[in-house]
Design an enzyme around this catalytic site. Structure first.
Site: not given
Lengths: 553, 553
Positions: A325, A327, A333-334, A475, A478, A526
């Site tokens: 990712r 991002e 947490r990323h 989370e 998903s 995670r």
């Protein structure tokens, strides 16, 4: 042979002794033995061969200046570079197996051992040296006493041992004995070693930080600390701490428990390509690259491939692999690269079939992780955490029920929009208070909060057959029932403002008969982080990649 | 709710019936039940709920024109889009479980089933229809007879069934009976279904090729064939064949057996990053990308990370993950992205410790794969192959011995250079003739043939502590004891003409005390291909990536 290495300096070995690689003739004999099938399937050496090898190995040692004067000089010193000169010359005992070995030693017998590990700590005191040997999550006390009677430890040996740099790799020889009182500060409390020899396998240069500091609790201000960047810049040193060793054993277990559960359902493990011709989901940021001159990118998820495997009649499938990712999320947490644990399966009627699998899967994983007592202890010692509370079967709440709980707690919230990270965390607290669980499933998310390929709810166009799953209010999953019908998929893509031409091949793949199906993606790091109650995902990523970090290695 | 889909057309369901999603109240009740812990942990429905759902599901069916006239119209037709309207309305039987179920049916009892699968073949003949249902590697005969007495099959049903397109997903209802004689051409030979109902779940558009053609043996010229590019362009259809389904079950098993063996040694599974700041090994072609504006590339192997894990005291580690090679190799056995199964472990003395692990690992994998009888049968039916011959313990030859065998066979060869692919294949044949094994280890490769980080042999500067491993004459493993000493490593890098500055951090990582160690990398697709005697690695890659192929998906 070229001039070798720092650890070669002290070697007093003759050329002849160096050549302890089995001769061609011996090798042939061994091969023949192997074909004839020795009981343990390992090449066997004759007693004479073993003796010759031991002599050679001994010849390779020897203290520096003391060599000539000290009759015990052959019991310490730098070993010659381990280069496959000898085979089975010694029987080694692993630290983790030591206490069992001592228990199995008969009365009157001596438990002689040779153990390889790191010089975690070393301290001299007059005619004695105290060494802490470390291997993985285990630490062990070894003591060396100069004793004129028994003549097993010399002053030279003490000098050599106390002169070694911490973190060097050493072989300790000695007698394992039951400790008079529990050994303070070592993980092995019931046994210690009365050292009779110590050989250095690989010397350590001065470290960028002290391992003892790296082992300290984050709330302990009595000693030095090591900040996160220093740790991560020297990750392969930072990873040596017992807590970190244990964290990655837990991480390994998370993956293995996931897999065991999947294989128990006869799901097929797949490996989808990570280099894709187009963006995985369209829209989001992807890492772009040139593939033999053609534009390509790294997969943001294996979802397309998983869905195609379903359309290829694989039945349930799963994958554990990297996910990318691009991002710029600077959070605890990323990560820009993480490990996705994905599954996808056909369903007969209802997305609850998917929730049943998720429920069973996580209870199975949590039950399994609970068994890793030694690892959890090692982690707890540095990063104390509350054990995870979970129900069986797991709690399931609809999104509407979640919203109601939040509203009752006074939170203003759009009931048809996604939850913010903050709201998720708050809901996690409310759920924990009310239901006494750190793990729950929230399902039937609003249509607005989900991607175009999510199956709408059959009874209310505002909702979908989808779910997120939470651990300690964060989370980790998903997922959803996917739209398996090309007409509805096209409709939903258009409604979401997508250019249908860019996802034509995706839509087409459902035109040749597609089973109803769904699945989800779980972030491995995670799960490990949240199970262990850690405060940063970088702690559960071996070599983290975030927007500013691309090294080491 | 938006207007739905092609499979929605025939739905005669009322709005009320559509809303069979459990109500909020029912849901709460269910959640409560779950918390109280039902025996199987699944949400339970009352009899009334199940009945209501069945009625709803029935209402959702119905043939097209026949609906009004045919009293059996509710027993066939297109189902409403499966959208989680019902839960546990039917008990489904998997094809693979059918024969057991029939065996378990008592005398006089009727074995009523509902099965979901693909319409593999359909043929009408007067008042009857013959359907072959397919699921994974299984095929099953279902017959429909119009019989005025029993009134379970109507002409309308026959017309509907024979009018369906092949590869559509259908639910068949009927009675499973022991077949009078073994059913020809189906994998399930002992049982057939006397159909009483058939509902289409998802209709298939015309396929780019016939699955029957895709199932044909490559040497069978009696029917249509599908060439490799057509297959790969439509991979998710090509993958539906029983042989392909089985190949990927074998591929899954290869990975799992590898893992089981590694975990059995207490090795830790790691996940190393695939995005690296520099080229993995330097020199070779890598895929380059921009990482937040910084130059980066895809890992060509996890070796650096594995070695760092060893230096971080993880003990033995392994990884199964993607490996990227930007090489324009147009061969039957090279891919630009493949799955690497790697391990790395500390050794005490000798690289034979590594060979012991490899030996045990592969014998374990081969023994395990042999158990996959159904899959091997399905593959053999389309791609016949000789079962793999292997010894226990495995054969080990030195490179010198291999060279001698080749020389004795009249091959001119430089004894200190690497073997060519052709020579490897020839040596494989010689080994097979002499030792009756398709699997062997060749070790002690010449220095010239190995990378700079390979540990030189202790007795002869021309050789190294390294090995390749072969199946059916093709290399599947390359590995070695690595140099763990920074001084020797620098020396060897220079001797190989490398710019030491570019690998400084790699060399430095061994400065802080490094255990002697080694390991290897195995190509997952190659192991599967060669175990199965397949002729192209694209057959064992889910979605292959080669110099000219980047899609699908």
């Amino acid at each position: 042979m070229e001039k070798l290495s720092i650890s070669d300096e002290a070697g007093g070995e003759s050329k002849q002794q160096q050549q302890q690689q089995p001769s061609k003739k011996q090798q042939k004999k061994k091969n023949k033995q192997q074909q004839q099938g020795n009981e343990d399937g390992k090449p066997k050496l004759s007693r004479a061969e073993i003796k010759a090898q031991r002599l050679a190995a001994r010849g390779a040692k020897g203290g520096q200046q003391q060599q000539q004067e000290d009759p015990l000089a052959h019991k310490y010193g730098d070993m010659k570079l381990v280069q496959s000169q000898t085979l089975n010359a010694y029987e080694f005992t692993e630290l983790s197996a030591l206490e069992e070995k001592v228990k199995g030693t008969g009365d009157g017998e001596v438990c002689q051992v040779r153990m390889r590990g790191r010089l975690h700590a070393v301290r001299g005191k007059g005619k004695s040296a105290f060494v802490v040997l470390r291997s993985g999550t285990e630490t062990l006390q070894c003591v060396f006493f100069v004793d004129k009677e028994s003549k097993v430890v010399s002053k030279g040996m003490i000098k050599y041992v106390t002169g070694l740099s911490k973190e060097s790799i050493v072989d300790v020889e000695g007698v394992a004995v039951v400790a008079d009182k529990p050994v303070d500060g070592c993980s092995i409390k019931g046994v210690e070693i009365q050292g009779t020899g110590l050989f250095c396998v690989s010397r350590a240069a001065p470290l960028p930080f002290d391992i003892a500091d790296a082992c300290r609790r984050e709330d302990d201000t009595t000693g030095g600390t090591v900040n996160q960047d220093t740790r991560l810049n020297n990750r392969y040193i930072d990873l040596r701490t017992p807590a970190n060793n244990a964290i990655f054993r837990i991480q390994s277990a998370v993956g293995q428990l996931f897999r065991e559960n999947m294989l128990g359902r006869d799901f097929v493990e797949i490996h989808s390509p990570k280099i894709m011709a187009g963006s995985s989901e369209g829209g989001s940021s992807v890492f772009e690259l040139s593939y033999m001159g053609r534009p390509a990118c790294l997969a943001q998820s294996p979802q397309l491939c998983k869905q195609m495997a379903i359309c290829a009649d694989f039945g349930g499938v799963f994958e554990i692999g990297p996910v990318f990712r691009a991002e710029k999320s600077f959070t605890h947490r990323h990560l820009c690269e993480f490990v996705g644990m994905d599954f996808e399966m056909p369903i007969k009627e209802h997305y609850f079939e998917l929730l049943d699998v998720i429920d069973d899967l996580f209870v199975y994983m949590f039950d399994g992780l609970k068994q890793k007592k030694k690892e959890l202890e090692a982690i707890n010692a540095q990063y104390p955490f509350e054990p995870l509370e979970y129900l069986r079967p797991s709690l399931r709440l609809t999104f509407e029920e979640g919203v109601k709980m939040l509203q009752e707690a006074g939170v203003e919230i759009d009931p048809l929009d996604d939850l913010s990270t903050e709201t998720e965390r708050l809901l996690g607290k409310l759920v924990k208070e009310k239901y006494k669980t750190d793990f729950y499933i929230l399902h039937r998310y609003p249509l607005n909060a989900r991607p175009f390929y999510t199956m709408p709810a059959p009874d209310n166009p505002d909702y979908t057959n989808s779910y997120d799953v939470f651990i300690r209010g964060e989370e980790i999953i998903s997922g959803a029932q996917r739209i398996h019908d090309p007409v509805l998929l096209t409709e939903r893509a258009k409604a979401c403002g997508l250019d249908v031409a860019t996802i034509e091949s995706y839509i087409k793949s459902f035109s040749y008969g597609a089973p109803p199906h769904g699945g989800c993606g779980v972030g491995l790091e995670r799960v490990a982080m949240l199970y262990l109650g850690l405060n940063n995902i970088r702690k559960t990523s071996l070599f983290p990649r975030d927007p500013t970090r691309l090294t080491p290695p």
